[in-house]
Structures are given as structure tokens and as C-alpha cells.
Design a protein around this motif. Structure first.
Motif, mmCIF file in Angstrom:
data_model
loop_
_atom_site.group_PDB
_atom_site.id
_atom_site.type_symbol
_atom_site.label_atom_id
_atom_site.label_comp_id
_atom_site.label_asym_id
_atom_site.label_seq_id
_atom_site.Cartn_x
_atom_site.Cartn_y
_atom_site.Cartn_z
ATOM 1 N N GLY A 286 35.174 16.327 72.262
ATOM 2 C CA GLY A 286 35.099 17.020 70.992
ATOM 3 C C GLY A 286 34.104 18.154 70.985
ATOM 4 O O GLY A 286 33.324 18.331 71.930
ATOM 5 N N VAL A 287 34.140 18.915 69.903
ATOM 6 C CA VAL A 287 33.189 19.990 69.650
ATOM 7 C C VAL A 287 32.622 19.780 68.251
ATOM 8 O O VAL A 287 33.380 19.652 67.283
ATOM 9 C CB VAL A 287 33.851 21.377 69.751
ATOM 10 N N ILE A 288 31.298 19.720 68.161
ATOM 11 C CA ILE A 288 30.607 19.547 66.883
ATOM 12 C C ILE A 288 30.002 20.893 66.519
ATOM 13 O O ILE A 288 29.107 21.393 67.216
ATOM 14 C CB ILE A 288 29.502 18.477 66.982
ATOM 15 N N ASP A 289 30.473 21.485 65.443
ATOM 16 C CA ASP A 289 30.012 22.813 65.036
ATOM 17 C C ASP A 289 29.270 22.698 63.708
ATOM 18 O O ASP A 289 29.727 22.022 62.793
ATOM 19 C CB ASP A 289 31.210 23.756 64.892
ATOM 20 N N GLY A 290 28.119 23.366 63.608
ATOM 21 C CA GLY A 290 27.352 23.335 62.377
ATOM 22 C C GLY A 290 26.217 22.331 62.382
ATOM 23 O O GLY A 290 25.528 22.163 61.368
ATOM 24 N N PHE A 291 25.997 21.656 63.520
ATOM 25 C CA PHE A 291 24.900 20.690 63.578
ATOM 26 C C PHE A 291 23.581 21.457 63.551
ATOM 27 O O PHE A 291 23.417 22.446 64.259
ATOM 28 C CB PHE A 291 24.987 19.836 64.843
ATOM 29 N N PRO A 292 22.601 21.005 62.756
ATOM 30 C CA PRO A 292 21.340 21.740 62.624
ATOM 31 C C PRO A 292 20.617 21.935 63.958
ATOM 32 O O PRO A 292 20.677 21.080 64.844
ATOM 33 C CB PRO A 292 20.520 20.853 61.674
ATOM 34 N N SER A 293 19.934 23.056 64.074
ATOM 35 C CA SER A 293 19.172 23.357 65.290
ATOM 36 C C SER A 293 17.800 22.686 65.252
ATOM 37 O O SER A 293 17.316 22.281 64.187
ATOM 38 C CB SER A 293 18.991 24.865 65.424
ATOM 39 N N GLY A 294 17.192 22.562 66.436
ATOM 40 C CA GLY A 294 15.827 22.062 66.528
ATOM 41 C C GLY A 294 15.679 20.575 66.342
ATOM 42 O O GLY A 294 14.558 20.077 66.146
ATOM 43 N N PHE A 295 16.783 19.820 66.420
ATOM 44 C CA PHE A 295 16.722 18.366 66.232
ATOM 45 C C PHE A 295 16.693 17.672 67.587
ATOM 46 O O PHE A 295 17.520 17.944 68.450
ATOM 47 C CB PHE A 295 17.922 17.878 65.414
ATOM 48 N N LYS A 296 15.749 16.755 67.762
ATOM 49 C CA LYS A 296 15.602 16.025 69.023
ATOM 50 C C LYS A 296 16.519 14.812 69.029
ATOM 51 O O LYS A 296 16.423 13.931 68.172
ATOM 52 C CB LYS A 296 14.149 15.569 69.205
ATOM 53 N N ILE A 297 17.428 14.768 70.001
ATOM 54 C CA ILE A 297 18.396 13.680 70.087
ATOM 55 C C ILE A 297 17.795 12.480 70.841
ATOM 56 O O ILE A 297 17.188 12.644 71.900
ATOM 57 C CB ILE A 297 19.675 14.140 70.825
ATOM 58 N N ASP A 298 17.968 11.298 70.294
ATOM 59 C CA ASP A 298 17.590 10.053 70.967
ATOM 60 C C ASP A 298 18.840 9.551 71.689
ATOM 61 O O ASP A 298 19.708 8.917 71.086
ATOM 62 C CB ASP A 298 17.101 9.029 69.941
ATOM 63 N N PHE A 299 18.950 9.832 72.985
ATOM 64 C CA PHE A 299 20.168 9.491 73.723
ATOM 65 C C PHE A 299 20.332 7.992 73.916
ATOM 66 O O PHE A 299 21.456 7.487 73.980
ATOM 67 C CB PHE A 299 20.187 10.222 75.069
ATOM 68 N N ASP A 300 19.230 7.257 74.039
ATOM 69 C CA ASP A 300 19.331 5.802 74.177
ATOM 70 C C ASP A 300 19.966 5.193 72.928
ATOM 71 O O ASP A 300 20.847 4.326 73.017
ATOM 72 C CB ASP A 300 17.947 5.188 74.409
ATOM 73 N N SER A 301 19.510 5.654 71.775
ATOM 74 C CA SER A 301 20.080 5.165 70.518
ATOM 75 C C SER A 301 21.543 5.562 70.402
ATOM 76 O O SER A 301 22.384 4.763 69.949
ATOM 77 C CB SER A 301 19.290 5.741 69.343
ATOM 78 N N LEU A 302 21.876 6.767 70.828
ATOM 79 C CA LEU A 302 23.261 7.237 70.782
ATOM 80 C C LEU A 302 24.169 6.342 71.626
ATOM 81 O O LEU A 302 25.242 5.919 71.185
ATOM 82 C CB LEU A 302 23.333 8.680 71.265
ATOM 83 N N LEU A 303 23.731 6.019 72.841
ATOM 84 C CA LEU A 303 24.544 5.193 73.734
ATOM 85 C C LEU A 303 24.709 3.776 73.188
ATOM 86 O O LEU A 303 25.760 3.149 73.363
ATOM 87 C CB LEU A 303 23.919 5.158 75.129
ATOM 88 N N GLN A 304 23.671 3.270 72.532
ATOM 89 C CA GLN A 304 23.767 1.934 71.930
ATOM 90 C C GLN A 304 24.837 1.916 70.844
ATOM 91 O O GLN A 304 25.587 0.951 70.705
ATOM 92 C CB GLN A 304 22.415 1.529 71.341
ATOM 93 N N GLU A 305 24.914 2.987 70.066
ATOM 94 C CA GLU A 305 25.901 3.064 68.989
ATOM 95 C C GLU A 305 27.310 3.165 69.568
ATOM 96 O O GLU A 305 28.244 2.505 69.099
ATOM 97 C CB GLU A 305 25.597 4.266 68.100
ATOM 98 N N VAL A 306 27.468 3.995 70.608
ATOM 99 C CA VAL A 306 28.776 4.160 71.243
ATOM 100 C C VAL A 306 29.243 2.844 71.870
ATOM 101 O O VAL A 306 30.428 2.511 71.834
ATOM 102 C CB VAL A 306 28.719 5.287 72.301
ATOM 103 N N ALA A 307 28.306 2.082 72.435
ATOM 104 C CA ALA A 307 28.644 0.815 73.095
ATOM 105 C C ALA A 307 29.228 -0.208 72.125
ATOM 106 O O ALA A 307 29.993 -1.088 72.528
ATOM 107 C CB ALA A 307 27.413 0.239 73.782
#
Length: 352
Positions: free
Chosen positions: A23-44
Motif C-alpha cells: 500500500g501507499v499511505i499519503d498524508g501521514f504527518p511528518s516528523g513522527f517517530k515510528i515504533d517498529f516493534d509495536s507495529l510488528l506486534q500489531e500486525v502479528a
């Protein structure tokens, strides 16, 4: 349409047994720090093969981000592109479907619309698509949490075992926080047994998911045709198996008197304006009133069952079909994080 949202837009692509989805996510705010560990937990939480209650297809579902996020994991404000590779393809399990239509699936309707379809796992109509939504929704949830908005979703019923109407009643009558939305252990066990029994019989079950959103300030949503609950309903009814959406007291509101479900306004120096009860589900006139927002989504049984069924082939001849492959006995189980993700995308779209 393959795009959800107006200011925060998510456009997705891919088929169930193709090389990848994404996918492509357009319009997401700039300057936000992504927590990839939390992201992967949600996807799992949505990934297949995680328990006996879901399909045993093995997919790690690790998103590969191609743009929009720098090396430090900070968003750039530019389109965030990602893919999720399909690694456990078994297209041969669906060879019979090239000439036959599965009941209650999108096989016939896709062919009627496009004149062609991908029969492997349903192609674009597969629930595999929802992995894209969970990736985008996980990013939205992180951004919303910084603004004090939290979202919880739970499996509240399967088959004849349901706690969803009880939950709606409880949420209507007293304030709740995310941690308070629970189902008794006895009901949880009954739901699990109901699903396993259907699976052992080569059958499937429908289910329900209850979602709670807290921290949304008053004034979110637009009249007349862009109401907050309308946007939530549109997103939830985009889920492949969705058959119903109800918010607040829901359908039960049609069976009671107005005097029984009035949300009386009160004022507190700390809380500000609030209502003693929340039969409205946090939304009045299509606009948030500051109370928790909650709703139910009803999902149908998985139409693919492990039994011989009657159907038609592409020549209109009557035939039978015996399915192979790996399928969810109850799609509602893996749809729990999907509901949460879509809710996050809708709320974030209003707040961006």
C-alpha cells in the motif's frame, strides 16, 4: 475504489497468492517517530497460523517500507510505500476454481464485473488484503496515542455464543476505559469451543467484534453525509465478511422508549461537559460529543467449508466442489485487529 480516507489516504494493491501485497499511505504527518516493534506486534495479531482457531497458512507478514520514512524511523510527510511479500503460496489448491464459482464468495461477481478473475485464494477479494490495512492502521494508532486517543477491539461472539449485546448495554450505561472492556473467561472458553467444534465438522461460524475508542474530543465529524458514524460504518463494512454495523445502543434502540435512553448532560470542572449515560455511543448528530465511542461489527461465516457443496461452473452447468487449502473456521478471530486498524484510520483522517 482501492483508497480509504480523504486527508489521510491509504491505497492498497495485491492478490492473495501474488508475489506481494502492499500500500501507499499519503498524508501521514511528518516528523513522527515510528515504533517498529509495536507495529510488528500489531500486525502479528492478524497473521495466519497463530492458533488452531485460524487458517494455518504461514506468513510472517513483515512489511518492507520503501519510502516516506528515513533511516531513523521518522516520517517525512511524503507518501509511505510498503509491501508485504507472500511467502506461503499454494496456488495449486485453487486450480479447480478456475472453472467453478464458490458460493457466497466474490468469484462470480468479480467475473461479472471484470470478465476475468484470479481464482487463487480469491485474488483481490481475499482477506489477505486486510494485512495492508493493519500496517497502515498500526501507524495511525501510534500517532493517535500521542494525542490521547486509544482504541481497543475484542472478539465478542462466535456462532450462538455472543456477548456483544451485553457489552453494548454495559458501555451505554456507565463510563468505560480501554482496560475495562472485557469478556468473562467462561464466555471466552465457550466462544473458542464453538469455533473448534465447527472446524472439526468441516464447517464455519460467523462472529462479532466490539470496538471502543476513548480520548476523542467533542466536535469530530461532519454533517450531513460525512458523519463520524457513517465513516466508521463505511470502513467496517469494507471488511470482506462484514454483514452489520451498530454503534451506541445499536439495534436495541429500536425497541425502547425515548425516555429510557436519554443521555443527560452534566458538567464537571475537570471533565467539562459529559453525559451520565452513553446510549449515543459518543456520537450525536454525526459528531463526537467527547464520550467514549463504541460499536459492534457482525461478520458472516467463512463461505469456504471443508465439505462437498453444489455449485455452477462457467458453462452454467451444475457441479460439485470440494475445497482444499487453508481457511479460517471463523474470520472474526483475525478480524479483531482489522477493526481496530480501520477505526484508527478513520479517526486519524478526521484529526490530521
Amino acid at each position: 475504489m482501492n483508497t480509504l480516507g480523504t486527508k489521510l489516504r491509504v491505497t492498497t494493491f495485491g492478490e492473495s497468492h501474488g508475489p506481494a501485497i502492499g500500500g501507499v499511505i499519503d498524508g501521514f504527518p511528518s516528523g513522527f517517530k515510528i515504533d517498529f516493534d509495536s507495529l510488528l506486534q500489531e500486525v502479528a495479531k492478524r497473521s495466519p497460523g497463530s492458533s488452531l482457531l485460524v487458517t494455518q497458512r504461514k506468513e510472517p507478514d513483515i512489511p518492507e517500507f520503501l519510502s516516506g520514512i528515513n533511516e531513523e524511523g521518522i516520517t517525512l510527510g511524503t507518501p509511505i510505500g510498503f509491501i508485504i511479500r507472500n511467502t506461503d503460496n499454494r496456488g495449486k489448491d485453487y486450480s479447480e476454481l478456475a472453472e467453478k464459482f464458490r458460493s457466497n464468495h466474490a468469484d462470480y461477481t468479480y467475473e461479472a464485473k471484470y470478465g476475468i478473475r484470479d481464482p487463487k485464494g480469491g485474488g483481490r477479494s481475499s482477506a489477505r488484503e486486510t494485512a495492508n490495512w493493519v500496517v497502515a492502521g498500526a501507524l495511525a494508532q501510534q500517532w493517535l496515542k500521542e494525542k490521547g486517543v486509544e482504541i481497543s477491539s475484542i472478539l465478542s461472539g462466535a456462532g450462538k455464543v455472543s456477548y456483544s449485546s451485553v457489552l453494548l448495554q454495559e458501555l451505554s450505561e456507565k463510563p468505560f476505559s480501554i482496560s475495562d472492556v472485557k469478556i468473562p473467561d467462561k464466555i471466552k472458553d465457550e466462544i473458542e469451543n464453538e469455533i473448534l467444534n465447527a472446524k472439526n465438522q468441516g464447517d464455519s461460524l460467523g462472529g462479532s467484534i466490539t470496538c471502543l475508542i476513548t480520548g476523542v474530543k467533542p466536535g469530530i465529524g461532519d454533517p450531513v453525509f460525512d458523519k463520524l458514524h457513517s465513516r466508521l460504518a463505511q470502513a467496517m463494512m469494507s471488511i470482506n465478511a462484514a454483514k452489520g454495523f451498530e454503534y451506541g445502543l445499536g439495534i436495541k434502540a429500536s425497541t425502547v422508549k425515548g425516555s429510557e435512553v436519554l443521555d443527560t448532560f452534566r458538567y464537571d470542572e475537570i471533565k467539562g461537559i459529559y453525559t451520565e449515560t452513553n446510549y449515543s455511543g459518543g456520537i450525536q448528530g454525526g459528531i463526537s460529543n467527547g464520550m467514549p465511542i463504541f460499536f459492534n461489527v457482525a461478520l458472516k461465516p467463512t463461505p469456504t467449508i471443508m465439505r462437498e457443496v453444489e455449485t455452477l461452473n462457467k458453462n452454467n452447468g451444475r457441479t460439485t466442489l470440494t475445497m482444499k487449502g487453508r481457511h479460517d473456521p471463523c474470520v472474526a478471530v483475525r478480524a479483531v485487529p482489522v477493526v481496530k486498524a480501520l477505526a484508527a484510520l478513520v479517526i486519524a483522517d478526521f484529526l490530521v
